[in-house]
Design an enzyme around this catalytic site. Structure first.
Site, PDB file in Angstrom:
ATOM      1  N   LYS A   4     -16.361   9.456 -12.065  1.00  0.00           N
ATOM      2  CA  LYS A   4     -16.204  10.911 -11.975  1.00  0.00           C
ATOM      3  C   LYS A   4     -15.212  11.282 -10.878  1.00  0.00           C
ATOM      4  CE  LYS A   4     -19.003  13.527  -9.704  1.00  0.00           C
ATOM      5  NZ  LYS A   4     -20.197  14.240  -9.205  1.00  0.00           N
TER       6      LYS A   4
ATOM      7  N   ASP B 140     -19.337  16.267 -14.322  1.00  0.00           N
ATOM      8  CA  ASP B 140     -20.423  16.476 -13.373  1.00  0.00           C
ATOM      9  C   ASP B 140     -21.559  17.195 -14.092  1.00  0.00           C
ATOM     10  OD1 ASP B 140     -19.589  19.092 -13.665  1.00  0.00           O
ATOM     11  OD2 ASP B 140     -19.282  19.458 -11.523  1.00  0.00           O
TER      12      ASP B 140
END
Length: 228
Positions: free
Chosen positions: A121, A139
């Site tokens: 991420k 997220d």
């Protein structure tokens, strides 16, 4: 509504109403952004922006982090989530940047994920924000909002599954901005516990609203009546 139509409506809406979409983390160069994103894991951007001015003032480069020690760095970030682990990550990150990347932030997901504290991420955030690469960081906001809107399947169980579905359907030139569209919509409108559907401007293509329209409207009417 077909999925392709949802994507078309999603892109048209945000291209019109949010043509410039950027991270709310404050930074001046790739190194600062990398540090800020590592610190932001399970913490708010607001909190990180309170911490980083002093941190960046005294540790402006990877070389400064590489020569710091735990007791020196920890006080700067003690108010963020998991400060012990993040202090260790930043110290290791500084050393690896100096030892393996000549003090520069690498520009590929593969290289970035070698750094301490940097997962997929974070690497996707850095590459998409700094270099506009077509990478989608997933997220909690992106995970939630993309499902509610109907952009990805409700049975997608992992961030990687969501990432792959979004990448498949969003044109490459929009991916780096679509990440921020989803985050900002989730942060301010499509809240986790109580989405602000009556205030939302994209309910016309939202799967969640389609399925819960009556309950949402009844709750809104009841709330408004209670205020009078």
């Amino acid at each position: 509504m077909l999925k392709k139509d949802r994507y078309r409506a999603f892109i048209e809406h945000f291209e019109t109403h949010m043509p410039v979409a950027e991270t709310e983390l404050q930074y001046e160069d790739p190194f600062q952004l990398l540090v800020a994103v590592v610190l932001s894991a399970q913490c708010t951007d607001k909190r990180i922006n309170m911490v980083t001015p002093a941190l960046f003032r005294d540790f402006p480069t990877a070389a400064h982090l590489a020569t710091a020690d735990f007791d020196e760095l920890f006080p700067y970030i003690k108010s963020v989530s998991y400060p012990n682990n993040k202090t260790k990550h930043l110290l290791g990150l500084g050393k690896m940047l100096m030892n393996e990347f000549n003090g520069e932030v690498p520009s590929t997901v593969e290289e970035l994920t070698k750094l301490p504290g940097v997962g997929r991420k974070t690497a996707n955030v850095i590459t998409s924000v700094v270099w506009n690469q077509p990478n989608m960081a997933v997220d909690t906001h992106v995970f939630r909002v993309s499902k509610r809107l109907g952009l990805v399947a409700m049975n997608a169980k992992t961030p990687l599954e969501v990432e792959k579905q979004l990448i498949k359907h969003i044109p490459k030139q929009h991916i780096h901005k679509a990440h921020h569209w989803l985050i900002l919509h989730g942060r301010y409108v499509c809240l986790a516990r109580k989405p602000k559907c009556p205030e939302c401007s994209i309910t016309h293509f939202c799967r969640f609203f389609e399925k819960n329209r009556l309950n949402i409207l009844e709750e809104f009417v009841g709330t408004e009546a209670g205020r009078k």
